[in-house]
Write a protein that holds these residues in place. Structure first.
Motif, PDB file in Angstrom:
ATOM      1  N   TYR A  32      34.417  45.537 -21.002  1.00 36.34           N
ATOM      2  CA  TYR A  32      33.104  44.957 -21.261  1.00 36.34           C
ATOM      3  C   TYR A  32      32.642  45.569 -22.584  1.00 36.34           C
ATOM      4  O   TYR A  32      32.449  46.776 -22.656  1.00 36.34           O
ATOM      5  CB  TYR A  32      32.131  45.277 -20.137  1.00 36.34           C
ATOM      6  N   PHE A  34      30.362  45.747 -26.287  1.00 36.43           N
ATOM      7  CA  PHE A  34      29.002  45.587 -26.791  1.00 36.43           C
ATOM      8  C   PHE A  34      28.948  45.960 -28.269  1.00 36.43           C
ATOM      9  O   PHE A  34      29.680  46.834 -28.732  1.00 36.43           O
ATOM     10  CB  PHE A  34      28.033  46.505 -26.028  1.00 36.43           C
ATOM     11  N   LYS A  49      27.374  40.882 -26.576  1.00 41.62           N
ATOM     12  CA  LYS A  49      28.337  41.488 -25.664  1.00 41.62           C
ATOM     13  C   LYS A  49      29.387  40.469 -25.239  1.00 41.62           C
ATOM     14  O   LYS A  49      29.125  39.258 -25.260  1.00 41.62           O
ATOM     15  CB  LYS A  49      27.636  42.063 -24.427  1.00 41.62           C
ATOM     16  N   ILE A  51      31.714  39.742 -21.896  1.00 42.41           N
ATOM     17  CA  ILE A  51      31.970  40.074 -20.492  1.00 42.41           C
ATOM     18  C   ILE A  51      33.208  39.313 -20.024  1.00 42.41           C
ATOM     19  O   ILE A  51      34.170  39.895 -19.550  1.00 42.41           O
ATOM     20  CB  ILE A  51      30.762  39.725 -19.607  1.00 42.41           C
ATOM     21  N   ARG A  94      32.105  49.502 -21.897  1.00 41.77           N
ATOM     22  CA  ARG A  94      31.732  50.030 -20.582  1.00 41.77           C
ATOM     23  C   ARG A  94      32.998  50.510 -19.898  1.00 41.77           C
ATOM     24  O   ARG A  94      34.001  49.805 -19.866  1.00 41.77           O
ATOM     25  CB  ARG A  94      31.049  48.953 -19.764  1.00 41.77           C
ATOM     26  N   VAL A  95      32.886  51.720 -19.326  1.00 40.27           N
ATOM     27  CA  VAL A  95      34.023  52.340 -18.661  1.00 40.27           C
ATOM     28  C   VAL A  95      34.077  51.844 -17.230  1.00 40.27           C
ATOM     29  O   VAL A  95      33.103  51.939 -16.496  1.00 40.27           O
ATOM     30  CB  VAL A  95      33.875  53.872 -18.686  1.00 40.27           C
ATOM     31  N   LEU A  96      35.202  51.303 -16.812  1.00 38.60           N
ATOM     32  CA  LEU A  96      35.270  50.638 -15.515  1.00 38.60           C
ATOM     33  C   LEU A  96      35.407  51.599 -14.346  1.00 38.60           C
ATOM     34  O   LEU A  96      35.090  51.273 -13.232  1.00 38.60           O
ATOM     35  CB  LEU A  96      36.444  49.657 -15.512  1.00 38.60           C
ATOM     36  N   TYR A 100      28.073  53.211 -15.102  1.00 32.14           N
ATOM     37  CA  TYR A 100      27.741  52.269 -16.163  1.00 32.14           C
ATOM     38  C   TYR A 100      27.651  52.893 -17.536  1.00 32.14           C
ATOM     39  O   TYR A 100      27.082  52.300 -18.429  1.00 32.14           O
ATOM     40  CB  TYR A 100      26.416  51.583 -15.817  1.00 32.14           C
ATOM     41  N   LEU A 102      28.314  53.934 -21.286  1.00 29.39           N
ATOM     42  CA  LEU A 102      28.957  53.317 -22.443  1.00 29.39           C
ATOM     43  C   LEU A 102      29.711  54.386 -23.228  1.00 29.39           C
ATOM     44  O   LEU A 102      29.226  55.493 -23.422  1.00 29.39           O
ATOM     45  CB  LEU A 102      27.915  52.665 -23.344  1.00 29.39           C
TER      46      LEU A 102
END
Lengths: 114, 115
Positions: A32, A34, A49, A51, A94-96, A100, A102
């Motif tokens: 994800y 940004f 962003k 997604i 975003r780290v999965l 949440y 960044l």
């Protein structure tokens, strides 16, 4: 380790010319992504962003970014630069495997010359 | 358009002193964050907060740091005993709900200088 790279510390573009600010990433799974912009003495403003879906994402102020999975890139672009676009641009992912947070690139200073 | 606000914009303090940085997230947001940016370096995640508790924190966020949501609007970062290396721009952020695709909206930052 998850990471974001912005290979250029600074990008110089003449007003009216197209601009590109580069970003590559390394994450596990689907990213994800940004872009944020920081004007002098201001906070981080969200631009756009990615997604899922269409690889070309359109955002604020005429900016767009193209997600390229094979090259693990998410370059920021604008067809015609304005002097007012001069600012610091940050790519983030975003780290999965976390909630949440960044992960940020180092930032690229964009200078648009009249 | 709703914004995240932060106070003060600048804070100068002596090493060893306590500082409290304040943030008012966007009113219908439920997830709150603190990040910091040391001059010339990357933005770094400090902590995330949801449902009145820390949901995630980085290794930077040691025992000298704490966060609190003392009322329905404010979100604070406290540094108990500041060090020179705490000098940085501190950003508060918030987003509305869960989901990896949620956008975090940032405040203008507080520039902290520890002498």
């Amino acid at each position: 380790a998850q990471s974001v790279a912005q290979p250029e510390d600074q990008v110089n573009v003449a007003e009216g010319n197209p601009l590109t600010v580069k970003c590559t990433y390394s994450v596990s799974g689907n990213p994800y992504l940004f872009w944020y912009v920081q004007y002098p003495n201001r906070g981080l403003q969200f631009l756009l962003k990615y997604i899922t879906g269409d690889n070309l994402v359109k955002g604020s102020y005429g900016f767009e970014a193209e997600f390229n999975k094979s090259q693990t890139s998410f370059h920021l672009k604008k067809p015609s630069a304005l002097v007012s676009d001069s600012a610091l641009y940050f790519c983030a992912v975003r780290v999965l495997d976390s909630n949440y947070q960044l992960i940020w690139g180092a930032g690229t200073k964009l200078i648009i010359k009249p | 358009e709703p914004e995240v606000t932060q106070t003060p914009s600048h804070q100068v303090t002596q090493m060893g002193q306590e500082v409290i940085l304040r943030c008012v997230p966007i009113s219908n947001h439920l997830y709150f964050y603190w990040y910091r940016q040391i001059l010339g370096q990357k933005v770094e995640f400090l902590v995330s907060f949801y449902n009145n508790e820390i949901s995630e924190k980085s290794e930077i966020f040691d025992d000298q740091f704490s966060v609190e949501r003392p009322d329905g609007s404010n979100f604070t970062l406290k540094i108990r005993s500041t060090k020179l290396e705490d000098s940085a721009m501190y950003f508060c952020a918030s987003n509305r709900g869960p989901g990896q695709g949620e956008t975090q909206y940032f405040g203008p930052g507080t520039r902290l200088l520890v002498l």
